[in-house]
Design an enzyme around this catalytic site. Structure first.
Site, PDB file in Angstrom:
ATOM      1  N   ASP A  52       0.834  -1.200   0.000  1.00 19.03           N
ATOM      2  CA  ASP A  52       0.000   0.000   0.000  1.00 19.03           C
ATOM      3  C   ASP A  52       0.870   1.253   0.000  1.00 19.03           C
ATOM      4  O   ASP A  52       1.830   1.367   0.772  1.00 19.03           O
ATOM      5  CB  ASP A  52      -0.907   0.005   1.235  1.00 19.03           C
ATOM      6  N   ASN A  91      -3.074  12.914  -3.624  1.00 18.09           N
ATOM      7  CA  ASN A  91      -4.267  13.278  -4.396  1.00 18.09           C
ATOM      8  C   ASN A  91      -4.793  14.650  -4.016  1.00 18.09           C
ATOM      9  O   ASN A  91      -5.156  15.461  -4.880  1.00 18.09           O
ATOM     10  CB  ASN A  91      -5.361  12.224  -4.193  1.00 18.09           C
ATOM     11  N   ASP A 117      -2.607   9.284 -10.308  1.00 16.55           N
ATOM     12  CA  ASP A 117      -2.604   8.179 -11.268  1.00 16.55           C
ATOM     13  C   ASP A 117      -1.194   7.895 -11.774  1.00 16.55           C
ATOM     14  O   ASP A 117      -0.811   6.736 -11.982  1.00 16.55           O
ATOM     15  CB  ASP A 117      -3.522   8.505 -12.442  1.00 16.55           C
ATOM     16  N   GLU A 140      -4.985   2.540  -3.782  1.00 16.94           N
ATOM     17  CA  GLU A 140      -3.521   2.546  -3.838  1.00 16.94           C
ATOM     18  C   GLU A 140      -2.933   1.247  -3.310  1.00 16.94           C
ATOM     19  O   GLU A 140      -1.760   1.177  -2.952  1.00 16.94           O
ATOM     20  CB  GLU A 140      -2.981   3.731  -3.022  1.00 16.94           C
TER      21      GLU A 140
END
Length: 352
Positions: free
Chosen positions: A201, A209, A218, A244
């Site tokens: 992760d 973000n 992304d 993620e």
């Protein structure tokens, strides 16, 4: 003055067979050493509505097939004894011409042995064209019809494979998606294989973000995916589980080997240089669990242990690897499987 057909002893070029209505762009390549014979074949095929190319050389025929990609090849049987046999074989070896029909033709009925040699070399059919022009026209139509069917079947299979791939692949990263990973893990558990599951992760991804936008997020996910893909061993599986979070399924490793594998992936991600992040470090936390076939553990329990190990890695400072404790043999697991943390207290993915 007699026509060339009568002078050479050829049969009538026309009959009561209706004219073919070829598919758009269907083409025929005529390969014959004799110019008059080749011209007769070409004229007959043109009157059927096909696009026609001609050559007297088998060597040139290979080049023409590669460049022009005809739908069918008419080949003189007389040359099959040497160059023609090689031509049939080479056309069958080339990807571009592997499925192109080859029809052998001769002026006089050929011997059974000669026809057999040509067919075994790779030809699809034979006809004494000059004696039976109507039959030649019909056999050409049949071969082209069969090729259309094969081409259509190939397109359907390609589309089906594309749909299957779309259903199995994560569109953002190109890795396996959650559905595919779950299926692989379930199959390995059912087959009683020894394997491990690593939950990987990205740390503080929500902040990326929020601060830089989802487009940069992304980019980060794709970079991590590429890094994991490069480091995935042959026979192992790597995919995006969601958000993620990534999952690696590794076979035939014990606990210490799995920890070493996880550390290599963690360090590799830490070395990534993503200009859009600037000075912001990129790290991952990893939780790993080893499946022991003798334990009687279910796939969902295995995933629960790996997930809980990931939560422990997050709780213990991130950018680290935590190993899940093995379950007791044949004993259901209701706790987290990791000392110091429970799966029920795990935060939402986006807040790690």
């Amino acid at each position: 003055m007699p026509s060339e057909e009568k002078r050479l002893g050829w049969g009538p070029a026309f009959s009561h067979l209706p004219k073919a209505v070829p598919e758009r762009g269907e083409s025929v390549l005529c390969v014959h050493e004799d110019e008059l014979c080749r011209r007769w074949l070409a004229d007959l095929m043109r009157k059927e509505g096909y696009d026609v190319d001609e050559t007297a050389s088998t060597t040139e025929a290979i080049l023409m097939v590669a460049q022009l990609q005809p739908d069918l090849v008419l080949l003189e049987l007389n040359v099959v004894g040497t160059a023609g046999l090689e031509l049939c074989g080479e056309l069958r070896m080339l990807e571009v011409s592997r499925d192109v029909p080859i029809v052998l033709v001769s002026r006089e009925p050929a011997t059974e042995e000669a026809v057999a040699r040509g067919l075994l070399a790779g030809a699809d059919d034979y006809v004494a064209a000059w004696q039976r022009p109507t039959e030649l026209r019909a056999r050409v139509r049949v071969q082209l019809r069969n090729k259309r069917y094969r081409d259509a079947l190939r397109r359907v299979r390609g589309e089906r494979e594309n749909f299957r791939r779309q259903a199995a692949i994560d569109p953002l990263t190109g890795l396996l998606n959650r559905r595919s990973l779950s299926q692989i893990i379930e199959e390995k558990v059912s087959a009683a294989e020894t394997f491990s599951v690593l939950f990987i992760d990205a740390d503080h991804f929500k902040a990326v973000n929020d601060r830089l936008g989802h487009a940069i997020g992304d980019t980060v996910l794709r970079s991590i995916a590429d890094c994991l893909r490069r480091g995935t061993r042959s026979g192992d599986y790597c995919g995006r589980y969601g958000g993620e979070e990534f999952v690696l399924v590794a076979s035939q490793l014990d606990s210490e080997q799995v920890r070493g594998l996880a550390e290599r992936h963690r360090q590799a991600v830490g070395l990534l240089e993503i200009p859009e992040l600037g000075a912001t470090p990129l790290t991952v936390s990893i939780g790993a669990a080893v499946f022991d076939p003798a334990s009687g553990e279910t796939s969902s329990a295995l995933l629960h242990r790996a997930d809980a190990a990931l939560y422990a890695a997050k709780s213990n400072g991130r950018n680290r690897v935590e190993m899940a404790e093995p379950p007791a043999p044949h004993e259901p697991r209701t706790e987290s499987g990791v000392v110091g943390g429970t799966a029920d207290s795990r935060p939402e993915s986006g807040g790690r």
